[in-house]
Design a protein around this motif. Structure first.
Motif, PDB file in Angstrom:
ATOM      1  N   THR A  88      -7.790  -1.509  -0.824  1.00 22.35           N
ATOM      2  CA  THR A  88      -7.265  -0.579  -1.827  1.00 22.35           C
ATOM      3  C   THR A  88      -7.428   0.841  -1.299  1.00 22.35           C
ATOM      4  OG1 THR A  88      -9.393  -0.913  -2.937  1.00 22.35           O
ATOM      5  CG2 THR A  88      -7.464  -1.833  -4.015  1.00 22.35           C
ATOM      6  N   VAL A  89      -6.443   1.678  -1.605  1.00 24.09           N
ATOM      7  CA  VAL A  89      -6.498   3.070  -1.155  1.00 24.09           C
ATOM      8  C   VAL A  89      -7.121   3.892  -2.267  1.00 24.09           C
ATOM      9  CG1 VAL A  89      -5.133   5.059  -0.415  1.00 24.09           C
ATOM     10  CG2 VAL A  89      -4.446   2.741   0.253  1.00 24.09           C
ATOM     11  N   GLU A  90      -8.111   4.716  -1.885  1.00 29.11           N
ATOM     12  CA  GLU A  90      -8.739   5.608  -2.861  1.00 29.11           C
ATOM     13  C   GLU A  90      -8.718   7.008  -2.275  1.00 29.11           C
ATOM     14  OE1 GLU A  90     -12.614   3.951  -3.700  1.00 29.11           O
ATOM     15  OE2 GLU A  90     -11.756   2.559  -5.173  1.00 29.11           O
ATOM     16  N   GLY A  91      -7.689   7.779  -2.615  1.00 32.12           N
ATOM     17  CA  GLY A  91      -7.549   9.131  -2.071  1.00 32.12           C
ATOM     18  C   GLY A  91      -7.342   9.064  -0.572  1.00 32.12           C
ATOM     19  N   SER A  92      -8.254   9.709   0.163  1.00 30.56           N
ATOM     20  CA  SER A  92      -8.078   9.762   1.615  1.00 30.56           C
ATOM     21  C   SER A  92      -8.930   8.715   2.329  1.00 30.56           C
ATOM     22  CB  SER A  92      -8.439  11.148   2.124  1.00 30.56           C
ATOM     23  OG  SER A  92      -9.780  11.435   1.780  1.00 30.56           O
ATOM     24  N   SER A  93      -9.383   7.715   1.560  1.00 25.76           N
ATOM     25  CA  SER A  93     -10.094   6.622   2.234  1.00 25.76           C
ATOM     26  C   SER A  93      -9.651   5.281   1.666  1.00 25.76           C
ATOM     27  CB  SER A  93     -11.611   6.817   2.122  1.00 25.76           C
ATOM     28  OG  SER A  93     -11.988   6.862   0.775  1.00 25.76           O
ATOM     29  N   ILE A  94     -10.122   4.222   2.312  1.00 26.59           N
ATOM     30  CA  ILE A  94      -9.791   2.888   1.827  1.00 26.59           C
ATOM     31  C   ILE A  94     -11.065   2.131   1.489  1.00 26.59           C
ATOM     32  CG2 ILE A  94      -7.528   2.443   2.886  1.00 26.59           C
ATOM     33  CD1 ILE A  94      -9.060   1.247   5.288  1.00 26.59           C
ATOM     34  N   LYS A  95     -10.913   1.208   0.567  1.00 26.13           N
ATOM     35  CA  LYS A  95     -12.007   0.309   0.246  1.00 26.13           C
ATOM     36  C   LYS A  95     -11.541  -1.086   0.660  1.00 26.13           C
ATOM     37  CE  LYS A  95     -13.686  -0.547  -4.065  1.00 26.13           C
ATOM     38  NZ  LYS A  95     -14.070  -0.013  -5.376  1.00 26.13           N
ATOM     39  N   VAL A  96     -12.363  -1.764   1.421  1.00 25.22           N
ATOM     40  CA  VAL A  96     -11.953  -3.051   1.999  1.00 25.22           C
ATOM     41  C   VAL A  96     -12.988  -4.115   1.683  1.00 25.22           C
ATOM     42  CG1 VAL A  96     -11.447  -4.275   4.158  1.00 25.22           C
ATOM     43  CG2 VAL A  96     -10.784  -1.884   3.917  1.00 25.22           C
ATOM     44  N   GLU A  97     -12.525  -5.295   1.304  1.00 21.45           N
ATOM     45  CA  GLU A  97     -13.427  -6.443   1.237  1.00 21.45           C
ATOM     46  C   GLU A  97     -13.321  -7.158   2.573  1.00 21.45           C
ATOM     47  OE1 GLU A  97     -13.068  -7.211  -3.577  1.00 21.45           O
ATOM     48  OE2 GLU A  97     -12.705  -8.882  -2.191  1.00 21.45           O
ATOM     49  N   ARG A  98     -14.431  -7.134   3.318  1.00 19.00           N
ATOM     50  CA  ARG A  98     -14.421  -7.710   4.664  1.00 19.00           C
ATOM     51  C   ARG A  98     -15.131  -9.055   4.663  1.00 19.00           C
ATOM     52  NH1 ARG A  98     -18.072  -7.276   9.569  1.00 19.00           N
ATOM     53  NH2 ARG A  98     -16.677  -7.510  11.360  1.00 19.00           N
ATOM     54  N   LEU A 104       0.831  -1.205   0.000  1.00 20.46           N
ATOM     55  CA  LEU A 104       0.000   0.000   0.000  1.00 20.46           C
ATOM     56  C   LEU A 104       0.866   1.256   0.000  1.00 20.46           C
ATOM     57  CD1 LEU A 104      -2.854  -1.045   2.456  1.00 20.46           C
ATOM     58  CD2 LEU A 104      -2.990  -0.830  -0.027  1.00 20.46           C
ATOM     59  N   ALA A 105       1.962   1.246   0.784  1.00 24.95           N
ATOM     60  CA  ALA A 105       2.854   2.409   0.809  1.00 24.95           C
ATOM     61  C   ALA A 105       3.495   2.598  -0.570  1.00 24.95           C
ATOM     62  CB  ALA A 105       3.926   2.235   1.886  1.00 24.95           C
ATOM     63  N   GLU A 106       3.893   1.476  -1.193  1.00 24.52           N
ATOM     64  CA  GLU A 106       4.505   1.558  -2.526  1.00 24.52           C
ATOM     65  C   GLU A 106       3.510   2.108  -3.549  1.00 24.52           C
ATOM     66  OE1 GLU A 106       5.884  -2.445  -3.140  1.00 24.52           O
ATOM     67  OE2 GLU A 106       7.433  -2.200  -1.600  1.00 24.52           O
ATOM     68  N   SER A 107       2.277   1.569  -3.540  1.00 26.45           N
ATOM     69  CA  SER A 107       1.317   1.999  -4.560  1.00 26.45           C
ATOM     70  C   SER A 107       0.848   3.426  -4.328  1.00 26.45           C
ATOM     71  CB  SER A 107       0.128   1.038  -4.628  1.00 26.45           C
ATOM     72  OG  SER A 107      -0.641   1.144  -3.464  1.00 26.45           O
ATOM     73  N   ALA A 108       0.939   3.899  -3.067  1.00 24.76           N
ATOM     74  CA  ALA A 108       0.552   5.283  -2.802  1.00 24.76           C
ATOM     75  C   ALA A 108       1.670   6.229  -3.248  1.00 24.76           C
ATOM     76  CB  ALA A 108       0.250   5.470  -1.319  1.00 24.76           C
ATOM     77  N   GLY A 109       2.792   5.664  -3.666  1.00 28.30           N
ATOM     78  CA  GLY A 109       3.872   6.481  -4.211  1.00 28.30           C
ATOM     79  C   GLY A 109       4.690   7.215  -3.162  1.00 28.30           C
ATOM     80  N   GLY A 110       4.712   6.711  -1.970  1.00 23.96           N
ATOM     81  CA  GLY A 110       5.542   7.352  -0.944  1.00 23.96           C
ATOM     82  C   GLY A 110       5.100   6.916   0.421  1.00 23.96           C
ATOM     83  N   PRO A 127       0.144   7.569  12.156  1.00 26.64           N
ATOM     84  CA  PRO A 127       0.063   6.956  10.831  1.00 26.64           C
ATOM     85  C   PRO A 127      -1.285   7.230  10.146  1.00 26.64           C
ATOM     86  CG  PRO A 127      -0.388   5.336  12.519  1.00 26.64           C
ATOM     87  CD  PRO A 127      -0.032   6.604  13.242  1.00 26.64           C
ATOM     88  N   ASP A 128      -1.295   7.029   8.824  1.00 25.43           N
ATOM     89  CA  ASP A 128      -2.551   7.123   8.080  1.00 25.43           C
ATOM     90  C   ASP A 128      -3.346   5.835   8.223  1.00 25.43           C
ATOM     91  OD1 ASP A 128      -1.903   9.673   6.742  1.00 25.43           O
ATOM     92  OD2 ASP A 128      -0.280   8.467   5.877  1.00 25.43           O
ATOM     93  N   LEU A 129      -2.603   4.733   8.357  1.00 22.91           N
ATOM     94  CA  LEU A 129      -3.253   3.425   8.415  1.00 22.91           C
ATOM     95  C   LEU A 129      -2.505   2.527   9.403  1.00 22.91           C
ATOM     96  CD1 LEU A 129      -5.329   1.411   7.110  1.00 22.91           C
ATOM     97  CD2 LEU A 129      -3.561   0.840   5.455  1.00 22.91           C
ATOM     98  N   CYS A 180     -13.970   3.354   4.211  1.00 22.21           N
ATOM     99  CA  CYS A 180     -13.627   3.935   5.498  1.00 22.21           C
ATOM    100  C   CYS A 180     -12.613   5.053   5.286  1.00 22.21           C
ATOM    101  CB  CYS A 180     -13.034   2.829   6.379  1.00 22.21           C
ATOM    102  SG  CYS A 180     -12.651   3.365   8.032  1.00 22.21           S
ATOM    103  N   PRO A 181     -12.878   6.236   5.864  1.00 23.64           N
ATOM    104  CA  PRO A 181     -11.901   7.313   5.722  1.00 23.64           C
ATOM    105  C   PRO A 181     -10.647   7.022   6.546  1.00 23.64           C
ATOM    106  CG  PRO A 181     -13.684   7.995   7.178  1.00 23.64           C
ATOM    107  CD  PRO A 181     -14.062   6.648   6.646  1.00 23.64           C
ATOM    108  N   LEU A 182      -9.519   7.543   6.101  1.00 27.15           N
ATOM    109  CA  LEU A 182      -8.278   7.422   6.861  1.00 27.15           C
ATOM    110  C   LEU A 182      -8.175   8.628   7.805  1.00 27.15           C
ATOM    111  CD1 LEU A 182      -5.931   6.309   3.943  1.00 27.15           C
ATOM    112  CD2 LEU A 182      -6.844   4.885   5.796  1.00 27.15           C
ATOM    113  N   PRO A 183      -7.480   8.517   8.916  1.00 27.33           N
ATOM    114  CA  PRO A 183      -6.792   7.322   9.414  1.00 27.33           C
ATOM    115  C   PRO A 183      -7.756   6.262   9.944  1.00 27.33           C
ATOM    116  CG  PRO A 183      -6.571   9.138  10.974  1.00 27.33           C
ATOM    117  CD  PRO A 183      -7.274   9.690   9.776  1.00 27.33           C
TER     118      PRO A 183
END
Lengths: 324, 259
Positions: free
Chosen positions: B148-158, B48-54, B111-113, B169-172
């Protein structure tokens, strides 16, 4: 500490209380106290007949859960009731996805401890003593709360008690105050996906056929599914092949995963790690097929077959098919 | 995106477990390794950190005797740094006390997550992550099989009983992941060498603004007072397959009138 009011978490599926809910209500009756259920969701009131039939007198409803994950709103409503003096002394929660969320949230909200993974609960000298199966079920740890914090919260594994109706009348329905909801309640369900699984549920099936690493390849799991289908049972899995991504987590039998108590459990290519044994060793009968004659699974098997699943399962499937 | 991954260092599950005869606590004084369940969280955090580009992955662990061998494994996988809380005062901590310690340590890195396993492979309590979320006043999504991270929130398959729910769910936020959701990378030689010099911040209970009375066996409000042998199950018949063993299974099922 005497217990005068028990609340049981009432979870439902297809407008019926889940089996764990009925198991917990049955245990609650043995304490001879007032029993309330606590539920949520659309049409939750329709559970009142069945919940009453298992001993609850009141169904406390958490309103407006809507699309939220239930953890925060349900814990918040219980905390609100406890803080206003209307809460339970004892809270029984099933070890389910939502049950664990609710227990964790509530424990931190009220600053009370919680005993989880409970596989037995009994009253000894006015204290509730919980059993926990440890080291692969070879030993039982007995624990209890030491302080006076209330409510006492126990998270109990499925099949710890058996469900028996009591022919009680339908419960009253009471709406709880959910309290102020904050940003912790921000997780929302966007859509629900039902994965089609034909046949009985894993934890309710009379026959469970499980596969493990000894199947050698993901594609061989189809034999487990076929065999389960022929026997009108449910397919299960060891942690190893769930971790390897062969089948979803919902198939997992074991400490991490489901507890099953079928009439027959057929373990195919499962060595019998302690983590797995905890979830199935209370099956009435166990059949194990494994290449390794020293595999620990044989120590609990009523019928152990030392052999290759890839040779035995196709023949077994053929034989059963020929009898259809 | 900065991610904290909770990592538990546990006795090797392949070795037989042992309880301290005086306290009934699980003995953790031998060599500890990273709980396998946590390798999925570490991998997920890195991806997730890699795909967020930093951003980077910080590990947080509570363990006795300044144990870092499990943390080094996760650092070798690619985590940037670690926070270790090791203090004699923590011995015998219950789940809620553990959550208080972890929450206080996590708070320092904002942290964000936060990612944790659904439960550990030694204690199986399974409530600590949600307790941490509540103590940090954060939303949580448990039993995630995909994030998956979508901007300032995440999408989760629970994971659910029936299948799965798609949750936003919004971050953090805090997420617990089930095993098998990603393929944890094996640390390579370069990673293992680099891990040796990555920073591990060593903290005591007092550094976290907690008192010794709140944690450890003094803070625990539950006790294991007895350990007894479980009723043993007897092994039955064991045969070696010589080509006809499937018939034994059939007749076993026949006797039970299941077929």
């Amino acid at each position: 500490m005497s217990i005068s009011k028990v609340w049981v978490l009432a979870e439902s599926a297809d407008s019926k209380p889940t089996s764990i809910t009925l198991e917990l209500l049955t245990f609650a009756r043995s304490l001879n106290t007032e029993i309330h259920a606590i539920g949520w969701g659309e049409n939750v009131e329709s559970l009142s007949t069945e919940l009453g039939n298992y001993g609850a007198t009141t169904l406390n409803v958490v309103p407006n859960v809507g699309d939220s994950l239930p953890g925060v709103p349900v814990a918040s409503a219980i905390a609100q009731a406890v803080n206003s003096g209307n809460g339970p002394d004892l809270l029984l929660i099933g070890a389910t996805y939502d049950g664990r969320d609710i227990a964790g949230r509530l424990s931190a909200k009220l600053n009370v401890p919680v005993l989880t993974n409970v596989t037995g609960l009994e009253l000894q000298d006015e204290s509730l003593v919980a059993s926990h199966s440890i080291f692969g079920g070879t030993q039982v740890a007995k624990s209890k709360f030491t302080g006076n914090s209330q409510p006492q919260i126990f998270v109990i594994r499925a099949k710890t008690f058996s469900a028996e109706p009591s022919s009680g009348s339908p419960t009253n329905v009471n709406s709880l105050d959910p309290g102020a909801m904050d940003s912790t309640n921000a997780a929302k369900i966007v859509s629900r996906h039902v994965e089609e699984r034909s046949g009985p549920k894993l934890d309710e099936a009379d026959i469970v056929v499980s596969g493990g690493r000894g199947l050698s390849d993901k594609s061989n799991y189809s034999m487990i599914e076929e065999l389960a289908k022929l026997l009108k049972g449910a397919p299960g899995a060891s942690r190893a092949i769930v971790d390897a991504g062969w089948v979803p987590y919902a198939y997992q039998v074991g400490q991490t995963g489901k507890t099953v108590k079928p009439t027959v459990y057929i373990a195919c290519g499962i060595s019998g790690a302690t983590q797995h044994l905890v979830g199935m060793k209370n099956a009435k009968n166990i059949i194990a097929i494994n290449k390794d004659p020293e595999a620990p699974i044989f120590s609990v098997a009523d019928l152990g077959i030392v052999g290759d699943t890839q040779k035995i399962l196709p023949k077994l499937i053929e034989e059963l098919k020929s009898r259809l | 995106m900065n991610v904290v991954v909770c990592v538990k260092q546990i006795p090797d599950p392949a070795a037989p477990g042992e309880l301290d005869p005086n306290t009934n606590n699980l003995r953790r004084d031998g060599k500890l390794i990273m709980d396998d369940s946590d390798s999925y969280g570490v991998e997920m955090g890195l991806q997730l950190a890699e795909s967020a580009g930093g951003g980077e992955v910080t590990l947080v662990s509570m363990a006795p005797n300044n144990e870092t061998s499990g943390l080094r494994t996760a650092l070798a996988m690619g985590a940037a740094k670690a926070t270790l809380i090791s203090d004699d005062a923590l011995s015998g901590s219950d789940a809620l006390s553990t959550a208080k310690v972890l929450a206080a340590a996590i708070k320092r890195s904002q942290p964000d997550l936060i990612i944790a396993a659904t439960e550990s492979s030694d204690g199986y309590t399974g409530t600590t992550p949600v307790q941490v979320a509540e103590l940090l006043n954060l939303p949580a999504v448990t039993f995630a099989k995909k994030i998956t991270v979508e901007g300032s929130s995440i999408k989760v398959e629970r994971q659910t009983e029936a299948g799965y729910d798609e949750v936003t769910c919004p971050l953090p936020a805090l997420v617990t992941v089930t095993a098998g959701v990603v393929e944890p990378r094996y640390p390579n030689f370069k990673g293992i060498m680099a891990a040796k010099s990555k920073p591990v911040d060593d903290l005591k209970v007092s550094d976290l603004g907690l008192t010794a009375e709140e944690v450890g066996s003094t803070g625990a409000r539950q006790v294991v007072f007895e350990v007894v042998a479980a009723e043993a199950r007897q092994a039955g018949e064991k045969i070696v397959d010589e080509g006809e063993a499937h018939k034994e299974v059939v007749s076993f099922l026949e006797k039970l009138k299941l077929i």
